[in-house]
Design an enzyme around this catalytic site. Structure first.
Site, mmCIF file in Angstrom:
data_model
loop_
_atom_site.group_PDB
_atom_site.id
_atom_site.type_symbol
_atom_site.label_atom_id
_atom_site.label_comp_id
_atom_site.label_asym_id
_atom_site.label_seq_id
_atom_site.Cartn_x
_atom_site.Cartn_y
_atom_site.Cartn_z
ATOM 1 N N LYS A 54 3.116 9.025 15.767
ATOM 2 C CA LYS A 54 1.735 9.081 16.006
ATOM 3 C C LYS A 54 1.253 10.804 15.985
ATOM 4 C CE LYS A 54 0.774 4.983 16.026
ATOM 5 N NZ LYS A 54 0.015 4.239 15.102
ATOM 6 N N TYR A 110 -2.915 5.584 18.996
ATOM 7 C CA TYR A 110 -2.902 5.180 20.518
ATOM 8 C C TYR A 110 -2.190 6.234 21.392
ATOM 9 C CZ TYR A 110 -2.312 2.406 24.578
ATOM 10 O OH TYR A 110 -2.277 1.463 25.671
ATOM 11 N N TYR A 141 6.595 4.704 24.307
ATOM 12 C CA TYR A 141 5.402 4.705 23.431
ATOM 13 C C TYR A 141 5.257 6.229 22.929
ATOM 14 C CZ TYR A 141 1.783 3.578 20.287
ATOM 15 O OH TYR A 141 0.942 3.452 19.395
ATOM 16 N N ALA A 159 0.878 -1.154 0.078
ATOM 17 C CA ALA A 159 -0.013 -0.034 0.030
ATOM 18 C C ALA A 159 0.819 1.305 0.069
ATOM 19 C CB ALA A 159 -0.941 0.128 1.095
#
Length: 396
Positions: free
Chosen positions: A247, A228, A238, A113
Site C-alpha cells: 500500500k 486502507y 496489515y 487487467a
C-alpha cells in the site's frame, strides 16, 4: 438453461461456490439503497475491479448518482460442470441489467487487467466507444500477478515484517464462533517485494501511461486507487506487514503520477477507505475479529461500501470539498478511526474471549456478510429451490 440445486461449500472464510440469485439480489439491494440524483454530466469512467467490494460500490453509486458511463474490468470464473460461476460473474450480470434499465452506457470486460493483452482489449473498446476518459478507478485485488515486461509470476503473501505476529483471531469453522490465536513468521525480503509487485502501484501506473500514450486523458482527468490503513490493533499484520508495504508503494505511485505523466494533465489520489467485509479482507488474520468488534461498537453506524463510495464520488466530482490528509490521500475512514470508537474496540480487544462474548450480534453480522459475498444467506431467497446457474457475461 441449467437449473441446479446448490448448497454452499464452505471452509472457514472460503466459500467455493456461489448462488446466482443471491449474488444478483445483493447488487439490486445496494442499488436501491443509493438515492438517485437528477440527471447531469455523465463522465466516462474506466473502473478496474468492478465486480466486488469497493469497486462494485463505486460502480453502482456512480451510475445511480452521477450517470457514469464507460467500462468495467474484472477477471471472473465462468460456470463449469463442477462449480457455479463466481459470485463476481453473477454480480456483473446484475449490474449490467441495472445499467441497461437506467439507460447507462456501461459495458463490462472479463480479462486479466494485469496483462498487456487485457489492457489493449479494454483500451480498444474505450477508444472506439467512449473516447477520452474522465476517471480511472483502480480497485484491483488478486493473489498473484504476472509482470507483463518479464513474465515473472509474483505471489502476494500476508505476513508481518521484522518479527513474528501473534494475535487473537476469529474462528467460525464450527457452528459457534470462537477466539483462536494466529501466529505468523516474518516475511522475507522476497515475500515483501512479490507482494508489492501484486498489490502495489506498478500496474496502476501502467494503465495511466497506456491511457496517456493513446491520448485518452480527458481535460481534468482524475485517477484514484483504493487503499486502507486501519487501526493500530491490526497494524502489525496489515499496515506494518507485507500488505502495508504494498500500500505504501501504491501511495508513492500516486505521488509519482502527479509529478510525472499527469503533471499539468490530471491528478492522482490514493483513497483511504474504512473497514469493510470483502473477499480480500476476510483472508487477513485478525481482521475478522477486529471488524466484528468494530461492528459491535458502531452498530448501524458502520458505514457500508456504498455509503463510502457516495462520499468518494461527491469529493471527486466537487459536490463536496476534498477531505485529504498531510500526504494528500483522500480520507473516507474518519468514522472508523474516531478515537472514541477505537477506545471501545481496544477495550474488547484487550480481553478477546470476553469481548466476543459481548459481541454475538457483531460476530453473526460478520459471518452473514461473508456468506452474502457469495450470494448465500440473503434474505428473501428460497435456497431450497433450483437456481439458474448458467448466466451469460453481458456483451457490449
Amino acid at each position: 438453461m441449467s437449473l441446479r440445486h446448490i448448497d454452499p461449500k464452505q471452509r472457514g472464510f472460503l466459500i467455493v461456490n456461489s448462488h446466482p440469485t443471491g449474488s444478483a439480489t445483493t447488487v439490486t439491494r445496494t442499488w436501491e439503497q443509493v438515492p438517485p440524483r437528477p440527471e447531469g454530466h455523465s463522465p466516462v469512467v474506466l473502473l478496474l475491479g468492478h465486480s466486488a467490494g469497493y469497486g462494485l460500490a463505486t460502480l453502482l453509486t456512480g451510475m445511480r448518482q452521477h450517470g457514469i458511463r464507460g467500462v468495467g474490468v474484472a477477471y471472473e470464473a465462468p460456470e463449469t460442470e463442477r462449480r457455479t460461476a463466481s459470485a463476481g460473474w453473477y454480480r456483473t450480470a446484475a449490474a449490467a441489467r441495472l445499467a441497461h434499465e437506467a439507460a447507462s452506457d456501461f459495458v463490462f470486460v472479463n480479462t486479466d487487467a494485469f496483462s498487456d493483452k487485457g489492457k489493449d482489449e479494454v483500451l480498444d473498446l474505450v477508444q472506439e466507444r467512449f473516447g477520452k476518459v474522465d476517471y480511472l478507478i483502480y480497485s484491483l485485488a488478486a493473489p498473484r500477478r504476472t509482470d507483463p515486461a518479464t513474465g515473472t509470476v509474483h505471489h502476494s503473501v500476508i505476513k508481518p515484517l521484522g518479527q513474528p505476529y501473534e494475535a487473537p483471531a476469529l474462528d467460525f469453522s464450527d457452528d459457534t464462533p470462537k477466539v483462536t490465536t494466529v501466529r505468523l513468521e516474518p516475511a522475507t525480503e522476497q515475500d515483501k517485494q512479490a507482494t508489492e509487485h501484486v498489490m502495489g502501484g506498478a500496474d496502476w501506473q501502467l494503465w495511466v501511461k497506456a491511457l496517456a500514450d493513446r491520448d485518452l486523458l480527458a481535460d481534468g482527468f482524475t485517477t484514484a486507487a483504493l487503499t486502507y490503513i486501519g487501526s493500530e490493533l491490526t497494524a502489525p499484520i496489515y499496515r506494518q506487514g507485507t500488505i502495508g508495504a504494498a500500500k505504501e508503494h501504491l501511495e508513492r505511485t500516486g505521488r509519482d503520477l502527479n509529478t510525472g505523466v499527469l503533471a499539468d494533465r490530471g491528478r492522482a489520489f490514493t483513497v483511504v477507505a474504512g473497514a469493510a467485509v470483502t473477499q480480500a479482507s476476510s483472508a487477513i488474520p485478525s481482521i475478522a475479529l477486529y471488524t466484528t468488534f468494530l461492528r459491535t461498537v458502531l452498530g448501524e453506524g458502520f458505514r457500508t461500501t456504498a455509503q463510502q463510495a457516495q462520499d468518494l464520488w461527491d469529493q471527486l466530482t466537487g459536490a463536496t470539498p476534498l477531505v485529504t490528509d498531510d500526504e494528500g490521500r483522500i480520507r473516507l475512514d474518519g468514522w472508523e478511526l474516531d478515537p472514541h470508537v477505537q477506545d471501545q474496540v481496544r477495550e474488547l480487544w484487550s480481553d478477546p474471549q470476553n469481548g466476543l462474548a459481548h459481541s454475538t450480534a457483531g460476530a453473526n453480522w460478520f459471518i452473514n456478510q461473508i456468506r452474502e459475498l457469495y450470494g448465500w444467506g440473503v434474505e428473501g431467497i428460497d435456497y431450497d429451490q433450483p437456481a439458474e446457474t448458467t448466466v451469460a457475461w453481458p456483451q457490449p
